[in-house]
Enzyme design. Structure first.
Site, PDB file in Angstrom:
ATOM      1  N   GLU A   1       0.987  -1.219  -0.018  1.00  0.00           N
ATOM      2  CA  GLU A   1       0.027  -0.130  -0.146  1.00  0.00           C
ATOM      3  C   GLU A   1       0.815   1.190  -0.044  1.00  0.00           C
ATOM      4  O   GLU A   1       2.089   1.203   0.231  1.00  0.00           O
ATOM      5  CB  GLU A   1      -0.906   0.155   1.143  1.00  0.00           C
ATOM      6  CG  GLU A   1      -0.146   0.181   2.561  1.00  0.00           C
ATOM      7  CD  GLU A   1      -1.109   0.480   3.734  1.00  0.00           C
ATOM      8  OE1 GLU A   1      -1.415   1.653   3.904  1.00  0.00           O
ATOM      9  OE2 GLU A   1      -1.551  -0.316   4.402  1.00  0.00           O
TER      10      GLU A   1
ATOM     11  N   LYS B   1      -5.486  -2.725  13.676  1.00  0.00           N
ATOM     12  CA  LYS B   1      -4.799  -1.840  14.384  1.00  0.00           C
ATOM     13  C   LYS B   1      -5.276  -1.822  15.560  1.00  0.00           C
ATOM     14  O   LYS B   1      -6.589  -1.974  15.914  1.00  0.00           O
ATOM     15  CB  LYS B   1      -5.082  -0.490  13.624  1.00  0.00           C
ATOM     16  CG  LYS B   1      -4.433  -0.401  12.411  1.00  0.00           C
ATOM     17  CD  LYS B   1      -4.406   0.949  11.861  1.00  0.00           C
ATOM     18  CE  LYS B   1      -3.836   1.220  10.460  1.00  0.00           C
ATOM     19  NZ  LYS B   1      -4.136   0.634   9.334  1.00  0.00           N
TER      20      LYS B   1
END
EC number: 4.2.1.70
Length: 302
Positions: free
Chosen positions: A24, A158
């Protein structure tokens, strides 16, 4: 026609049948300051190469979907300002209007699938934010995992998220959640959590077999591979808990919402941990890139 440009390295890999790992670009534009962002991106790309695959960092530049960035493009993106943060909802609009944007997990999966890339390495996926029962703040990454046939290697969701709800949503969406080498899910900066893993696999070959089997069965979507951060680089969950709580409280007090939430929280946690979170973040991304390359090699064999 979708305007797609392949780097020289990725073009050669496609021609030669060399395994490719997607990467990414939001980690470059929204995850770290310059020049550390570019230095880290180069390290991660080299980790992929060192494990017998070719890196393909994905981004939209001036209305073109780039699959693999040349070195000067990577440097320019690392210094660019006001770069859009692209997900499923806005990647097509950005390309159509000639814009420039960095790809989140969801958008990178879309780009990887368009380019025929089966494996993608990232840091951590987005998910269900704390308080989502009121804000409805749920990352498009979860839906993308149920739609797009890419195996995503991450250090779990996360740690700023509601991990219980995140994994419940993934289960509802039918996304396989595989933890590499242990029986509990990792928690991004921390190697372990109190959540049992739905699936455990101990080899890249087994993960590759599962990817290929899903395709053979006609099942939509990809796999989430949760790869624990190395023990010597982790920040224990009990040390992070009060830091995350403080950052979340500050975000709420400042009415920070939508796409601004995650960058704000990660930035505050960096400050509150005196940089330890960034060191851990770099370590886990590089660890994920190495495993992703191994999986890509195994998929290529099949």
């Amino acid at each position: 026609m979708i305007p797609i440009s392949y780097s020289a390295e990725v073009s050669a890999a496609c021609a030669n049948g060399t395994p490719i790992v997607a990467l990414e670009s939001t980690i470059i534009t929204h995850g770290m300051p310059y020049p550390q962002n570019v230095e880290t991106a180069r390290l991660v790309e080299q980790d992929v190469r060192d494990n017998n695959a070719v890196p393909a960092t994905i981004a939209v530049i001036n209305g073109t979907l780039h699959v693999g960035l040349e070195d000067d493009q990577l440097t320019a993106l690392g210094q660019a300002e006001n770069v859009a943060k692209l997900s499923r909802a806005d990647i097509a609009a950005c390309i159509a209007t000639g814009g420039t944007g960095a790809t989140t997990v969801a958008a990178t999966m879309i780009g990887a699938a368009l380019a025929g890339i089966s494996v993608f390495a990232t840091g951590g996926i987005g998910g269900v934010h704390k308080g989502a029962e009121e804000s409805f703040d749920i990352s498009a990454d979860l839906q993308e995992l149920s739609l797009t046939a890419v195996t995503v290697v991450a250090a779990g969701a996360k740690a700023i998220l509601d991990l219980n709800k995140t994994y419940e949503v993934l289960e509802t969406l039918g996304v396989p959640v595989i933890t590499y080498g242990q029986d509990v899910l990792p928690a991004f900066w921390s190697a372990t959590s109190d959540l049992a893993t739905p699936l455990r696999m101990d080899t890249a070959a087994d993960i590759a077999k599962a990817h290929v089997m899903r395709g053979g069965m006609g099942l939509t979507g990809g796999q989430l591979v949760c790869n624990p951060i190395p023990q010597d680089m982790q920040i224990p969950a009990e040390e992070l808990a009060p830091v995350i709580a403080q950052a979340l409280s500050e975000a709420e007090a400042q009415n920070i919402s939508a796409k601004a939430v995650t960058p704000f929280l990660l930035g505050r946690i960096f400050e509150l941990t005196e940089g330890k979170s960034l060191v851990a973040n770099i370590a886990l991304v590089r660890n994920n890139a190495r495993l992703a390359a191994e999986i890509a090699v195994e998929i290529a064999k099949r």
